[in-house]
Design a protein around this motif. Structure first.
Motif, PDB file in Angstrom:
ATOM      1  N   VAL A   1       9.695  -4.110  -7.578  1.00 34.97           N
ATOM      2  CA  VAL A   1       9.177  -3.342  -8.405  1.00 34.97           C
ATOM      3  C   VAL A   1       9.041  -2.226  -7.646  1.00 34.97           C
ATOM      4  CG1 VAL A   1       7.031  -2.855  -9.535  1.00 34.97           C
ATOM      5  CG2 VAL A   1       7.567  -5.090  -9.424  1.00 34.97           C
TER       6      VAL A   1
ATOM      7  N   THR B   1       8.221   2.060  -7.267  1.00 31.66           N
ATOM      8  CA  THR B   1       7.468   3.401  -8.018  1.00 31.66           C
ATOM      9  C   THR B   1       7.987   4.726  -7.052  1.00 31.66           C
ATOM     10  OG1 THR B   1       5.889   3.473  -6.344  1.00 31.66           O
ATOM     11  CG2 THR B   1       5.447   2.094  -8.177  1.00 31.66           C
ATOM     12  N   LEU B   2       8.066   5.582  -8.105  1.00 35.90           N
ATOM     13  CA  LEU B   2       8.770   7.099  -7.642  1.00 35.90           C
ATOM     14  C   LEU B   2       7.741   7.924  -7.616  1.00 35.90           C
ATOM     15  CD1 LEU B   2      11.583   8.087  -6.852  1.00 35.90           C
ATOM     16  CD2 LEU B   2      11.759   8.688  -9.272  1.00 35.90           C
TER      17      LEU B   2
ATOM     18  N   ARG C   1       9.407  10.778  -3.376  1.00 33.41           N
ATOM     19  CA  ARG C   1       9.368   9.280  -2.395  1.00 33.41           C
ATOM     20  C   ARG C   1       9.660   8.169  -3.509  1.00 33.41           C
ATOM     21  NH1 ARG C   1       3.645   9.775  -0.526  1.00 33.41           N
ATOM     22  NH2 ARG C   1       3.699  11.222  -2.203  1.00 33.41           N
ATOM     23  N   GLU C   2      10.301   7.051  -2.873  1.00 30.98           N
ATOM     24  CA  GLU C   2      10.688   5.789  -3.612  1.00 30.98           C
ATOM     25  C   GLU C   2       9.935   4.792  -2.867  1.00 30.98           C
ATOM     26  OE1 GLU C   2      14.725   5.819  -4.601  1.00 30.98           O
ATOM     27  OE2 GLU C   2      14.419   3.559  -5.436  1.00 30.98           O
ATOM     28  N   GLN C   3       9.277   4.122  -3.449  1.00 32.95           N
ATOM     29  CA  GLN C   3       8.647   2.766  -2.796  1.00 32.95           C
ATOM     30  C   GLN C   3       8.705   1.446  -3.560  1.00 32.95           C
ATOM     31  OE1 GLN C   3       6.880   3.159   0.121  1.00 32.95           O
ATOM     32  NE2 GLN C   3       6.987   0.958  -0.135  1.00 32.95           N
ATOM     33  N   VAL C   4       9.255   0.387  -2.734  1.00 33.25           N
ATOM     34  CA  VAL C   4       9.217  -0.721  -3.138  1.00 33.25           C
ATOM     35  C   VAL C   4       7.680  -1.432  -2.998  1.00 33.25           C
ATOM     36  CG1 VAL C   4       9.902  -3.148  -2.909  1.00 33.25           C
ATOM     37  CG2 VAL C   4      11.634  -1.314  -2.543  1.00 33.25           C
ATOM     38  N   VAL C   5       7.153  -1.750  -4.264  1.00 27.49           N
ATOM     39  CA  VAL C   5       5.633  -2.139  -4.220  1.00 27.49           C
ATOM     40  C   VAL C   5       5.359  -3.586  -4.446  1.00 27.49           C
ATOM     41  CG1 VAL C   5       4.852   0.332  -4.679  1.00 27.49           C
ATOM     42  CG2 VAL C   5       5.352  -1.379  -6.331  1.00 27.49           C
ATOM     43  N   ALA C   6       6.477  -4.330  -4.831  1.00 32.58           N
ATOM     44  CA  ALA C   6       6.173  -5.689  -4.995  1.00 32.58           C
ATOM     45  C   ALA C   6       7.785  -6.528  -5.402  1.00 32.58           C
ATOM     46  CB  ALA C   6       5.288  -6.160  -6.250  1.00 32.58           C
TER      47      ALA C   6
ATOM     48  N   LYS D   1       8.998  -9.920  -7.350  1.00 34.67           N
ATOM     49  CA  LYS D   1       8.704 -10.808  -8.189  1.00 34.67           C
ATOM     50  C   LYS D   1       9.463 -11.972  -8.521  1.00 34.67           C
ATOM     51  CE  LYS D   1       4.815  -8.568  -9.341  1.00 34.67           C
ATOM     52  NZ  LYS D   1       3.741  -8.938  -9.059  1.00 34.67           N
TER      53      LYS D   1
ATOM     54  N   ASN E   1      11.589  -0.438   3.480  1.00 31.37           N
ATOM     55  CA  ASN E   1      11.049   0.440   2.502  1.00 31.37           C
ATOM     56  C   ASN E   1       9.716  -0.223   2.153  1.00 31.37           C
ATOM     57  OD1 ASN E   1      10.182   1.163  -0.366  1.00 31.37           O
ATOM     58  ND2 ASN E   1      11.350   2.950   0.629  1.00 31.37           N
ATOM     59  N   TYR E   2       9.795  -1.614   1.855  1.00 35.87           N
ATOM     60  CA  TYR E   2       8.533  -2.302   1.237  1.00 35.87           C
ATOM     61  C   TYR E   2       7.462  -2.783   2.459  1.00 35.87           C
ATOM     62  CZ  TYR E   2       6.021  -6.397  -0.833  1.00 35.87           C
ATOM     63  OH  TYR E   2       5.315  -7.243  -1.033  1.00 35.87           O
ATOM     64  N   LEU E   3       7.980  -2.657   3.713  1.00 33.88           N
ATOM     65  CA  LEU E   3       7.164  -2.813   4.797  1.00 33.88           C
ATOM     66  C   LEU E   3       6.725  -1.686   5.541  1.00 33.88           C
ATOM     67  CD1 LEU E   3       8.774  -6.095   6.273  1.00 33.88           C
ATOM     68  CD2 LEU E   3       6.804  -6.092   4.625  1.00 33.88           C
ATOM     69  N   GLY E   4       7.128  -0.446   5.189  1.00 37.42           N
ATOM     70  CA  GLY E   4       6.971   0.736   5.933  1.00 37.42           C
ATOM     71  C   GLY E   4       7.566   0.857   7.309  1.00 37.42           C
TER      72      GLY E   4
END
Lengths: 262, 262
Positions: B83, B85-86, B91-96, B98, B207-210
Motif C-alpha cells: 500500500v 501513499t503519495l 513524496r512516496e511512502q510504503v505504508v503497509a 498485505k 522506504n517502509y522502515l524509514g
DNA sequence: CGTTTTGTTGACCCATCTCAAAGATGGTGG
DNA sequence: CCACCATCTTTGAGATGGGTCAACAAAACG
C-alpha cells in the motif's frame, strides 16, 4: 427537554437519557446544548439515535486502559486526549491525539480488549456508547454505521500520514508539520488556529514525533527564529501561528535540496 | 457447484456467482475450493454471504489507485501487496503490506475516494466486493459486519505498532522487527516461516522502515553475521529464519543499553 | 518562597545518510 | 548459449542530523 440534564452518578459520570435501566433499549435521548452548525456529525448522530453517558474528565484521567475489556466506544465532546501504547518490553509511544468529534476505543474491537491507554490532556467530556448498542441502532439508522466506518477509515489514513512524516521528513519539518496538522484540524472543527495551546510537554511531542525533547525545543526555536511561529507571552506552551500556509511552506523548503536558507 | 468456475471476462477478471446482472442482488455464491481449516474468516464469510468477483493480478498490477472513486473493498485471497501513499509534493511512502485474509480499500470509505495505491508484489487473487452490498448483507449476517470492524481495528493497531517501531527502534532493530512481524504473520496464516521470500527491493523495504536502501542492506548483513537470519542460496531475497524468537531477542538486545555485543 | 517540573541551549558523539564503486542477478535478443 | 543491459545489492569512506550529557533558566506548584 425531559431528562436532558441528568443526575450525576459517582466519579464524574453523567447518565444521559436514562430513567430506570441505563444503557439498555435505545430510547431517543434529548440533549439540549449547542450542537449546532457543522460540527462533527458523530456527535449529532449519537445524540439523536443512541443512549449514551456523558463523562467529565480532567487532565491526567484515563478514559480506558490497555488490557481492559472492550465494550464501549467514546466520542469526544470536548477536551484533548493522547493515545498511548506500551510495548511488552516497556517502550511507551504516543500514537495519536484526539479531540472534538473523534472516536476513542475502536482499537478494542479487534481483540475484545483495548490495546492502548487514552489519557485526557485537560478538562473535557466524552460520550460513552456501548458498541453493541451502536450496532443495534445502526440497523435502523444506517448513517450511524457510515459515520463509524468513516471515522475508522479516517483514522487509518491519518496514521499513514504520520508514518509518512516520520519516514520522509527531517526533525524540524516534522515539528512544523505537526503544528500545521494540529492547527488545520482545529480549524476544521471551528476553533481558533492563530494561537494554539500545546497540551503536551516537549517530551510528549518528541515521543509522538520520534524526536528527543531537546530536538523539539530546538526545532520550535528555529521555527520562531524563522518567524513561522511565534511565542505568546504566557509560557512557551502557547504557539502563535499567524499563517498556517507558512508552516507548509517551511516543510516544503526543508524537503527540496536547496532549502533551509532564509 | 453451479457457476463456481465462471467465465473469465476481459483483463483478468473472473466473475463468481453472477449469471446475467453481475454485482447486484446478493445471491448465495458457491465457491468450491479449499477454504478449509482456520483460514481468515473474512474469506469464508465473504464466500458464504456475498456476491463477489475474483480478480487475478500479476506483479506490478494496481488493485486501485489514489483518487479513484470508492465503491469496492477487496479481500486478499493470495499474493502479496504493498500500500503506497503519495503526498501532494511527491513524496512516496510504503505504508503497509498485505496478504491472505487482509482487506484492501477501507481507506476509501472516509472521503469517497481511495487515498492510496495498492500494488501487487507477485501473482495473486483478490476478491472484489461492493461496499454497499457488504453493508446490505451485514444486516442479515452480523458476523460480516463484525469481521469488517475487526479488520479495520486490527489495521489501526498494526499502524500504531509500525509507528512505535519507527519512533523507538534503531535501524537494525527495525529491520529485525520487520522480519519478525512478517514471519509471525505468515505463521498465523498457516504459511512457512523458516524461509521467507522478500517481495520487495531493499529500496522498498527501506522506504517502509524509514531507512535508506544501504542501511537495509547493512542491517541484513549484520543480522546474517549474528546468525539471526540466513541467506538461502537463491539470490539474496530469500531469508531463512531458523528461529523467530531470535529476531525478537535481537530487537530486545538493541534496546537495552548494554546490547549489541556478541 | 523553596521545590519540582519543564524548557532552552551548548558541546560532543554516533547512527545513519550520502556518495561512490564494484559485484550479483535476471531478462532479452542475437 | 552467450553477450549485453538494466536493475538490484553490497560494501567502503566521509559527512551530518539528531542523540546524549550537562548546565542553567523559567514556570508551576504547594
Amino acid at each position: 427537554m425531559v431528562g436532558a440534564e441528568a443526575v450525576a452518578s459517582s466519579s464524574g459520570w453523567k447518565a444521559v437519557n436514562r430513567s430506570a435501566a441505563p444503557l439498555t433499549a435505545p430510547r431517543r435521548p434529548i440533549a439540549s446544548e449547542e450542537l449546532s452548525g457543522r460540527i462533527g456529525s458523530a456527535l449529532r448522530l449519537v445524540r439523536d439515535n443512541l443512549v449514551y453517558q456523558r463523562r467529565v474528565v480532567h487532565a491526567g484521567d484515563r478514559i480506558y486502559q490497555a488490557g481492559e475489556q472492550f465494550g464501549n466506544l467514546y466520542i469526544v465532546n470536548s477536551g484533548f486526549y493522547k493515545v498511548v501504547t506500551l510495548s511488552p518490553d516497556g517502550r511507551e509511544q504516543v500514537v495519536a491525539l484526539k479531540f472534538r468529534g473523534d472516536w476513542l476505543g475502536v482499537d478494542g474491537i479487534a481483540r475484545g480488549e483495548y490495546d492502548s491507554d487514552v489519557i485526557a490532556l485537560d478538562t473535557g467530556e466524552v460520550w460513552v456508547v456501548r458498541y453493541d448498542a451502536l450496532l443495534d441502532a445502526s440497523l435502523s439508522e444506517r448513517a450511524l454505521l457510515t459515520e463509524l466506518h468513516q471515522a475508522m477509515s479516517r483514522e487509518i489514513s491519518r496514521d499513514r500520514d504520520s508514518l509518512m512524516s516520520l519516514c520522509t521528513l527531517s526533525g524540524d519539518a516534522r515539528v512544523a508539520d505537526f503544528l500545521r496538522y494540529w492547527a488545520e484540524s482545529l480549524g476544521d472543527r471551528g476553533m481558533r488556529t492563530d494561537c494554539i495551546t500545546l497540551r503536551m510537554t516537549r517530551a510528549e511531542i518528541g515521543n509522538y514525533l520520534g524526536l528527543t525533547l531537546e530536538s523539539v525545543s530546538r526545532a520550535l526555536s528555529r521555527l520562531a527564529k524563522a518567524k513561522v511561529i511565534g511565542f505568546a507571552g504566557n509560557g512557551r506552551r502557547d504557539v502563535q501561528i499567524p499563517d498556517i500556509d507558512a508552516l507548509g511552506a517551511f516543510v516544503q523548503r526543508s524537503i527540496s535540496p536547496a532549502g533551509m536558507l532564509q
